[in-house]
Design a protein around this motif. Structure first.
Motif, PDB file in Angstrom:
ATOM      1  N   SER A 198       0.840  -1.192   0.000  1.00  0.00           N
ATOM      2  CA  SER A 198       0.000   0.000   0.000  1.00  0.00           C
ATOM      3  C   SER A 198       0.879   1.247   0.000  1.00  0.00           C
ATOM      4  O   SER A 198       2.032   1.213   0.394  1.00  0.00           O
ATOM      5  CB  SER A 198      -0.938  -0.007   1.199  1.00  0.00           C
ATOM      6  OG  SER A 198      -0.209  -0.133   2.382  1.00  0.00           O
TER       7      SER A 198
ATOM      8  N   ASP B 293      -1.223   6.285   1.872  1.00  0.00           N
ATOM      9  CA  ASP B 293      -2.586   6.343   2.407  1.00  0.00           C
ATOM     10  C   ASP B 293      -2.975   5.058   3.130  1.00  0.00           C
ATOM     11  O   ASP B 293      -4.057   4.965   3.701  1.00  0.00           O
ATOM     12  CB  ASP B 293      -3.592   6.633   1.292  1.00  0.00           C
ATOM     13  CG  ASP B 293      -3.531   5.599   0.164  1.00  0.00           C
ATOM     14  OD1 ASP B 293      -2.729   4.648   0.253  1.00  0.00           O
ATOM     15  OD2 ASP B 293      -4.281   5.753  -0.810  1.00  0.00           O
ATOM     16  N   ASP B 294      -2.103   4.042   3.108  1.00  0.00           N
ATOM     17  CA  ASP B 294      -2.314   2.750   3.781  1.00  0.00           C
ATOM     18  C   ASP B 294      -3.531   1.989   3.263  1.00  0.00           C
ATOM     19  O   ASP B 294      -4.099   1.170   3.974  1.00  0.00           O
ATOM     20  CB  ASP B 294      -2.416   2.915   5.308  1.00  0.00           C
ATOM     21  CG  ASP B 294      -1.075   3.257   5.926  1.00  0.00           C
ATOM     22  OD1 ASP B 294      -0.045   2.800   5.399  1.00  0.00           O
ATOM     23  OD2 ASP B 294      -1.054   3.970   6.944  1.00  0.00           O
TER      24      ASP B 294
ATOM     25  N   VAL C 144      -2.481  13.825   0.926  1.00  0.00           N
ATOM     26  CA  VAL C 144      -1.854  12.499   1.005  1.00  0.00           C
ATOM     27  C   VAL C 144      -1.393  12.021  -0.369  1.00  0.00           C
ATOM     28  O   VAL C 144      -0.473  11.234  -0.486  1.00  0.00           O
ATOM     29  CB  VAL C 144      -2.802  11.472   1.677  1.00  0.00           C
ATOM     30  CG1 VAL C 144      -3.953  11.115   0.750  1.00  0.00           C
ATOM     31  CG2 VAL C 144      -2.053  10.222   2.096  1.00  0.00           C
ATOM     32  N   TRP C 145      -2.001  12.507  -1.447  1.00  0.00           N
ATOM     33  CA  TRP C 145      -1.581  12.128  -2.792  1.00  0.00           C
ATOM     34  C   TRP C 145      -0.247  12.763  -3.168  1.00  0.00           C
ATOM     35  O   TRP C 145       0.401  12.342  -4.112  1.00  0.00           O
ATOM     36  CB  TRP C 145      -2.625  12.546  -3.815  1.00  0.00           C
ATOM     37  CG  TRP C 145      -3.888  11.743  -3.770  1.00  0.00           C
ATOM     38  CD1 TRP C 145      -4.201  10.757  -2.889  1.00  0.00           C
ATOM     39  CD2 TRP C 145      -4.999  11.869  -4.637  1.00  0.00           C
ATOM     40  NE1 TRP C 145      -5.448  10.260  -3.156  1.00  0.00           N
ATOM     41  CE2 TRP C 145      -5.966  10.931  -4.232  1.00  0.00           C
ATOM     42  CE3 TRP C 145      -5.285  12.691  -5.710  1.00  0.00           C
ATOM     43  CZ2 TRP C 145      -7.182  10.788  -4.863  1.00  0.00           C
ATOM     44  CZ3 TRP C 145      -6.507  12.547  -6.345  1.00  0.00           C
ATOM     45  CH2 TRP C 145      -7.441  11.606  -5.934  1.00  0.00           C
TER      46      TRP C 145
END
Length: 153
Positions: A100, A103-104, A139-140
């Motif tokens: 992942s 962002d998990d 987060v991106w």
């Protein structure tokens, strides 16, 4: 088991890595290292210094200061048309054996959710909104970067 692994490697690499994990022996310390002048290190501190020197010698040292300004105002992207079908197809292409991201969210979960039309619609509207506003979720814009040393050939 050893005979099955080579035949099964292309279809299911997970079993191969499971086998490797079971056979791996973990070393708790680093042995003495060659300093490059024919002598060897005697302590873990000296070994750490030799490793730090080796890694720092292969990386490019860039000057400190602000990054140069690039005028890319002429480089614009036109309107993007993002369809539910496009999003679903991209989700189905995800490799479930990858890890992942920041962002998990695991690719296996995203691929499984590709068959849920409400999830695909939500992702499509998120991408469309990002395209319209020109803004991306924070987060991106983050990534986990790990430097890996490779031997010179």
């Amino acid at each position: 088991m050893r005979r099955i692994l080579p035949q099964n490697l292309k279809e299911n690499c997970k079993s191969f890595y499971s086998y490797l994990r079971n056979k791996r022996q973990v070393k708790s310390n680093i042995g003495s290292l060659d300093r490059g002048d024919g002598t060897r290190t005697n302590s873990s501190v000296e070994s750490a210094e030799v490793l730090a020197s080796a890694f720092s010698s292969v990386f490019v040292h860039e000057p400190a200061g602000p990054l140069p300004y690039l005028d890319n105002s002429s480089d614009t992207i036109g309107d993007l048309i993002i369809s539910n079908e496009d999003v679903k197809n991209e989700l189905l292409k995800l490799d479930i054996f990858k890890s992942s991201g920041p962002d998990d969210v695991h690719p296996k979960l995203l691929k499984a959710l590709a068959y849920d039309s409400s999830f695909v619609e939500a992702v499509t509207s998120l991408f469309t909104k990002c395209s319209e506003t020109g803004l991306l979720p924070k987060v991106w814009k983050s990534a986990s970067v790990v430097a890996l040393f490779k031997k010179r050939k």
